[in-house]
Design a protein around this motif. Structure first.
Motif, PDB file in Angstrom:
ATOM      1  N   LYS A 173      -5.861  -8.107 -11.596  1.00  0.00           N
ATOM      2  CA  LYS A 173      -7.031  -7.567 -10.902  1.00  0.00           C
ATOM      3  C   LYS A 173      -6.569  -6.700  -9.730  1.00  0.00           C
ATOM      4  O   LYS A 173      -5.644  -7.054  -8.994  1.00  0.00           O
ATOM      5  CB  LYS A 173      -7.933  -8.688 -10.370  1.00  0.00           C
ATOM      6  CG  LYS A 173      -8.639  -9.488 -11.455  1.00  0.00           C
ATOM      7  CD  LYS A 173      -9.868 -10.198 -10.910  1.00  0.00           C
ATOM      8  CE  LYS A 173     -11.029  -9.258 -10.685  1.00  0.00           C
ATOM      9  NZ  LYS A 173     -12.259  -9.954 -10.277  1.00  0.00           N
ATOM     10  N   ILE A 174      -7.228  -5.543  -9.626  1.00  0.00           N
ATOM     11  CA  ILE A 174      -7.090  -4.689  -8.451  1.00  0.00           C
ATOM     12  C   ILE A 174      -8.490  -4.520  -7.892  1.00  0.00           C
ATOM     13  O   ILE A 174      -9.334  -3.867  -8.518  1.00  0.00           O
ATOM     14  CB  ILE A 174      -6.471  -3.329  -8.795  1.00  0.00           C
ATOM     15  CG1 ILE A 174      -5.058  -3.511  -9.353  1.00  0.00           C
ATOM     16  CG2 ILE A 174      -6.443  -2.437  -7.572  1.00  0.00           C
ATOM     17  CD1 ILE A 174      -4.384  -2.203  -9.735  1.00  0.00           C
ATOM     18  N   GLY A 175      -8.742  -5.139  -6.758  1.00  0.00           N
ATOM     19  CA  GLY A 175     -10.103  -5.144  -6.239  1.00  0.00           C
ATOM     20  C   GLY A 175     -10.999  -5.931  -7.180  1.00  0.00           C
ATOM     21  O   GLY A 175     -10.710  -7.072  -7.532  1.00  0.00           O
ATOM     22  N   ARG A 176     -12.090  -5.305  -7.639  1.00  0.00           N
ATOM     23  CA  ARG A 176     -13.015  -5.970  -8.563  1.00  0.00           C
ATOM     24  C   ARG A 176     -12.716  -5.662 -10.012  1.00  0.00           C
ATOM     25  O   ARG A 176     -13.332  -6.230 -10.909  1.00  0.00           O
ATOM     26  CB  ARG A 176     -14.453  -5.544  -8.240  1.00  0.00           C
ATOM     27  CG  ARG A 176     -14.919  -5.933  -6.849  1.00  0.00           C
ATOM     28  CD  ARG A 176     -16.298  -5.405  -6.564  1.00  0.00           C
ATOM     29  NE  ARG A 176     -17.279  -5.933  -7.492  1.00  0.00           N
ATOM     30  CZ  ARG A 176     -18.547  -5.527  -7.540  1.00  0.00           C
ATOM     31  NH1 ARG A 176     -18.949  -4.578  -6.712  1.00  0.00           N
ATOM     32  NH2 ARG A 176     -19.377  -6.039  -8.413  1.00  0.00           N
ATOM     33  N   LYS A 177     -11.773  -4.760 -10.257  1.00  0.00           N
ATOM     34  CA  LYS A 177     -11.452  -4.367 -11.621  1.00  0.00           C
ATOM     35  C   LYS A 177     -10.398  -5.306 -12.188  1.00  0.00           C
ATOM     36  O   LYS A 177      -9.350  -5.536 -11.582  1.00  0.00           O
ATOM     37  CB  LYS A 177     -10.924  -2.924 -11.662  1.00  0.00           C
ATOM     38  CG  LYS A 177     -11.879  -1.899 -11.071  1.00  0.00           C
ATOM     39  CD  LYS A 177     -13.109  -1.719 -11.937  1.00  0.00           C
ATOM     40  CE  LYS A 177     -14.000  -0.609 -11.411  1.00  0.00           C
ATOM     41  NZ  LYS A 177     -15.204  -0.426 -12.214  1.00  0.00           N
ATOM     42  N   SER A 216      -2.762  -0.666  -2.790  1.00  0.00           N
ATOM     43  CA  SER A 216      -3.724  -1.646  -3.306  1.00  0.00           C
ATOM     44  C   SER A 216      -2.978  -2.938  -3.595  1.00  0.00           C
ATOM     45  O   SER A 216      -1.742  -2.970  -3.604  1.00  0.00           O
ATOM     46  CB  SER A 216      -4.405  -1.124  -4.579  1.00  0.00           C
ATOM     47  OG  SER A 216      -3.449  -0.759  -5.542  1.00  0.00           O
ATOM     48  N   THR A 217      -3.726  -3.973  -3.827  1.00  0.00           N
ATOM     49  CA  THR A 217      -3.129  -5.284  -4.099  1.00  0.00           C
ATOM     50  C   THR A 217      -3.401  -5.679  -5.539  1.00  0.00           C
ATOM     51  O   THR A 217      -4.547  -5.667  -5.983  1.00  0.00           O
ATOM     52  CB  THR A 217      -3.701  -6.355  -3.153  1.00  0.00           C
ATOM     53  OG1 THR A 217      -3.401  -5.997  -1.797  1.00  0.00           O
ATOM     54  CG2 THR A 217      -3.079  -7.714  -3.454  1.00  0.00           C
ATOM     55  N   ASP A 809     -23.094   2.142   1.285  1.00  0.00           N
ATOM     56  CA  ASP A 809     -22.147   1.028   1.292  1.00  0.00           C
ATOM     57  C   ASP A 809     -22.568   0.013   2.338  1.00  0.00           C
ATOM     58  O   ASP A 809     -22.889   0.357   3.475  1.00  0.00           O
ATOM     59  CB  ASP A 809     -20.733   1.525   1.601  1.00  0.00           C
ATOM     60  CG  ASP A 809     -20.231   2.465   0.512  1.00  0.00           C
ATOM     61  OD1 ASP A 809     -20.579   2.231  -0.658  1.00  0.00           O
ATOM     62  OD2 ASP A 809     -19.521   3.432   0.843  1.00  0.00           O
TER      63      ASP A 809
END
Length: 810
Positions: A173-177, A216-217, A809
């Protein structure tokens, strides 16, 4: 497949025969003088044939063994795949059922939503990281480096539970993906060092993830059947775009440009040139050698020096420096305009100027095109501005093999300097483009295509719209960048300020579309839609009418069914159709009477009711070339509704077509379905009054959509059968979305047309029960597609509202 034992028995028999031949050969060699023995050549040939037979059987056995092993490997991989899908679906279903229960129990949901969301986040149980770490054995083989310029990153490794828990799968997962991996791969190397752990044999996994730009994480998670996803590894990923061969164009501050949206007071030609001269010279020194990648084309006519200077500054402010500016003046009588252009023509080899007699904007644009040397040409009006990242964004998109690229845009208020009225466009939608000139400004085209197409002076005023129509007919790959890259100046007397500022535009637009329809041989005519710059497509009168089978599932409800059947038979002007009623055990006497009195073919469909299976049953019995699925709680409004549906459904690149469904108060119930709403898909523009424009013509113009409701949906019968009909795994919901997504998988268009109007008494048939299994099945099949976003609903718009309002946002 033959049994392996049969082959072994055949080989054994052949070996026995070979032994007999060898015994005969030995006797022959020891008693050569005895003429009673067979000819040695004959015996050797016999032995050779038997050996060849054995070899053939051995090869066959090896082939069977290989094929069987391959099937076994595939079966094992599919087992792991379905195992992780099932675990994932179970986890999501469990989470969503809990969420649904919380929502239903909250009487003041809308009031306390922010508090609830905060509470819900805080109460989620966090996995015991120490427990997972102690129980899990894992390692990563790839990547070696977490800094990459590649678009796809391969993650390869292994993991298993020391306590024997069955891991169903892994994901990244990267963020919500999230991306599911392939788990359960054999790892003999891991087995050698972990012989005491049986799960080590098939603990390997691979995952491919798209790499976003910047930092990114990446989080790796595992799932066990019946549990939630649990993270076990995190690492920072640095995605870098490959910039080899490009100069560092981000150092634009070196040439003195600070403001991204330049604003100048009225200037003389000399003052404007004094400002631009050093900047253009510096750009020429910084630009890469050779021919430019982009040629920016600007036709001018009596342009104010400060406007032209602002346009130039927006070019000089670009983060991508490999461009030239090609200006063609259309015989400007204004001395200041001509003076500035003459000075600019001598300042830099990257500025090319052509002077000509007044012949109109198309002729001037063609002259600028003739000056172009770049691989691509981009169009910039003389008083408009580019966003600093415009050319860089287009360069990135062009690398994907596109021929034409357009972007979102807004307007620059000349009086205040504010950027207003953002226009967030859909991806390329050819049907929508025939009704609304939505592509607009900042068009970038491969130069060879632009030279071949050119601009037609007969359509000055809509020349860019007519240009795109003809370019689209070449099969060009047309792409959209969902970013505002162009600022259209809003001045008094311009179309940007008032849509009807220039008379004759609507007539030119209509003429351009009709010429286009004739060229592509579509049997229709464009007509005014009653709103500025909007057209509706009217099918041509026809001599032959393919048969349409109207399929209506029904049970009891005589007032609903009677209203539906009466409206079909009294209002429909299409001459050749049949009505097939799929009767789900009707017992009501009045309903049974209606099924006998009306010219309806009744097909009995016993309980339990399955919407997909009922419609499939009707499709199998249909005699028409086209299937029209219709709910029994509908009522026909427009007489030529079937003509409009058939016009689209018979086009070979169209998969399905649906109508505008309205409530009794004449507000919208369905005008297309957008992916991602409510986490799955839902209707857009619900409750809009009919007769209004919608968002930039989205309600009054036919257009491509991602999905349609099966409450009124037409499809070619041959195509429906080829697809296998509606998936009967869906009982009550989402079978229409699934069907449309399968059609889109074949690159077929899904069309909504507002010219076919049907009244939908939705509340009559709506149930309070929501099928979570159908929802989970849709997500299981199409979650990746849904997460990518709806191509026809711009990501800058609020998807949850579904009303085209800009996204804010939180």
């Amino acid at each position: 497949m033959p049994d392996r034992g049969d082959h072994f028995r055949d080989i054994q028999a052949e070996l026995d025969r070979l032994r007999g031949s060898l015994v005969e050969l030995r006797k022959l060699l020891s008693s050569r003088r005895d003429s009673a023995f067979p000819n040695p050549v004959t015996a050797l040939e016999s032995s050779n044939r038997q050996l060849n037979s054995i070899k053939t059987l051995v090869r066959l056995l090896k082939t069977d063994a290989t094929a069987a092993q391959a099937r076994l490997d595939r079966a094992e991989q599919e087992t792991w795949h379905y195992k992780v899908r099932r675990a994932d679906a179970t986890a999501r279903l469990k989470s969503r059922e809990t969420l649904l229960e919380q929502i239903q129990c909250s009487a003041a949901w809308r009031v306390v939503k922010p508090i609830w969301k905060l509470f819900n986040r805080s109460r989620k149980s966090q996995p015991d990281a120490n427990g997972i770490a102690a129980d899990l054995a894992f390692a990563l083989d790839l990547p070696k480096e977490w800094k990459t310029s590649r678009e796809i990153l391969l993650i390869k490794g292994w993991c298993f539970s020391r306590s024997g828990k069955a891991i169903a799968g892994v994901r990244a997962k990267i963020g919500r993906k999230g991306r599911l991996g392939h788990y359960g791969l054999e790892r003999p190397d891991v087995v050698r060092t972990n012989r005491d752990w049986p799960a080590a044999r098939r603990c390997g996994f691979t995952i491919e993830i798209p790499v976003p730009r910047g930092s990114s994480t990446v989080r790796l998670e595992l799932i066990e059947q019946g549990s939630d996803w649990q993270p076990f590894f995190e690492h920072e990923l640095q995605g870098e775009r490959d910039t080899s061969g490009e100069i560092d164009t981000r150092k634009r501050g070196n040439i003195g440009i600070i403001e991204e949206i330049p604003r100048l007071r009225p200037l003389s030609a000399n003052k404007a040139f004094e400002l631009l001269e050093p900047l253009l010279e510096e750009h020429a020194r910084q630009a890469p050698p050779g021919t430019p990648l982009f040629s920016v084309l600007t036709p001018t006519f009596d342009t104010r020096p400060e406007w032209l200077a602002e346009a130039a500054l927006s070019l000089l402010n670009q983060t991508f420096a490999d461009w030239e500016w090609c200006i063609a003046d259309d015989g400007s009588p204004n001395r200041e305009t001509k003076k500035l252009l003459e000075k600019l023509s001598r300042v830099s080899p990257r500025v090319r100027v052509e002077f000509a007699a007044n012949a109109g904007i198309s002729a001037a644009t063609n002259q600028a095109l003739d000056l172009a040397r770049g691989d691509y040409v981009c169009f910039l009006d003389h008083d408009d501005l580019l966003e600093p990242s415009a050319l860089e964004s287009v360069a990135d998109k062009m690398r994907e093999g596109c021929d034409v690229v357009y972007s979102d845009e807004d307007k620059l208020d000349h009086a205040s300097g504010a950027l207003i009225e953002p226009f967030f466009k859909p991806d390329w939608s050819p049907e929508y483009f025939r009704g609304a000139m939505y592509v607009g400004h900042f068009l970038c085209v491969r130069r060879e295509l632009a030279v071949k197409t050119r601009f037609d002076s007969a359509f000055d005023g809509v020349q860019d719209f007519e240009f795109v129509l003809r370019a689209s007919e070449t099969g060009a790959a047309i792409a959209h960048i969902p970013k505002i890259l162009y600022h259209w100046r809003k001045t008094a007397g311009s179309i940007a300020e008032k849509s009807d500022a220039k008379p004759g535009i609507d007539a030119l637009q209509q003429r351009a579309v009709n010429a286009h329809l004739a060229r592509v041989r579509l049997p229709a005519q464009a007509e005014p839609a009653g709103l500025p710059h909007r057209l509706r497509i009217k099918p041509a009168k026809r001599d032959t009418f393919p048969r349409v089978s109207i399929i209506i599932p029904t049970k009891d409800a005589p007032e609903v069914l009677g209203r539906c059947l009466k409206s079909i038979l009294e209002k429909t002007s299409y001459p050749d159709f049949e009505i097939i009623a799929i009767d789900n055990e009707t017992t009501d006497a009045d309903a049974l009477r209606l099924l006998k009195e009306y010219p309806v073919r009744r097909i009995e469909f016993p309980n339990p009711f399955n919407f997909s299976r009922a419609n499939n049953r009707g499709a199998a019995a249909a005699t028409g070339d086209f299937l029209l699925f219709l709910n029994n709680d509908t009522e026909i409004v427009s007489e030529d509704w079937i003509q409009h549906l058939v016009y689209y459904a018979e086009q070979p690149d169209v998969g399905a077509v649906g109508a505008l469904l309205v409530y009794e108060d004449r507000t919208v119930q369905h005008a297309g379905v957008a992916l991602g709403m409510r986490g799955t898909a839902d209707h857009i523009m619900r409750d809009f009054p009919i007769g209004v424009d919608g968002y930039a013509g989205s309600l009054v113009c036919a257009r491509e959509v991602s999905a349609l409701t099966a409450a009124c949906l037409m499809i070619r019968k041959s195509l429906f059968c080829e697809l296998g009909g509606f998936s009967e795994h869906f009982f009550t919901a989402y079978q229409d979305v699934d069907l449309c997504l399968r059609l889109r998988d074949r690159d077929l268009r899904i069309i909504y047309t507002p010219q076919a109007v049907v009244l939908h008494h939705e509340w009559t048939s709506r149930k309070t029960y929501y099928d979570m299994v159908d929802r989970t099945l849709l997500l299981d099949r199409w979650e990746d597609v849904i997460e990518r976003g709806d191509p026809y609903y711009n990501p800058n718009l609020d998807l949850e509202r579904g009303d085209y309002s800009p996204r804010t946002d939180e």
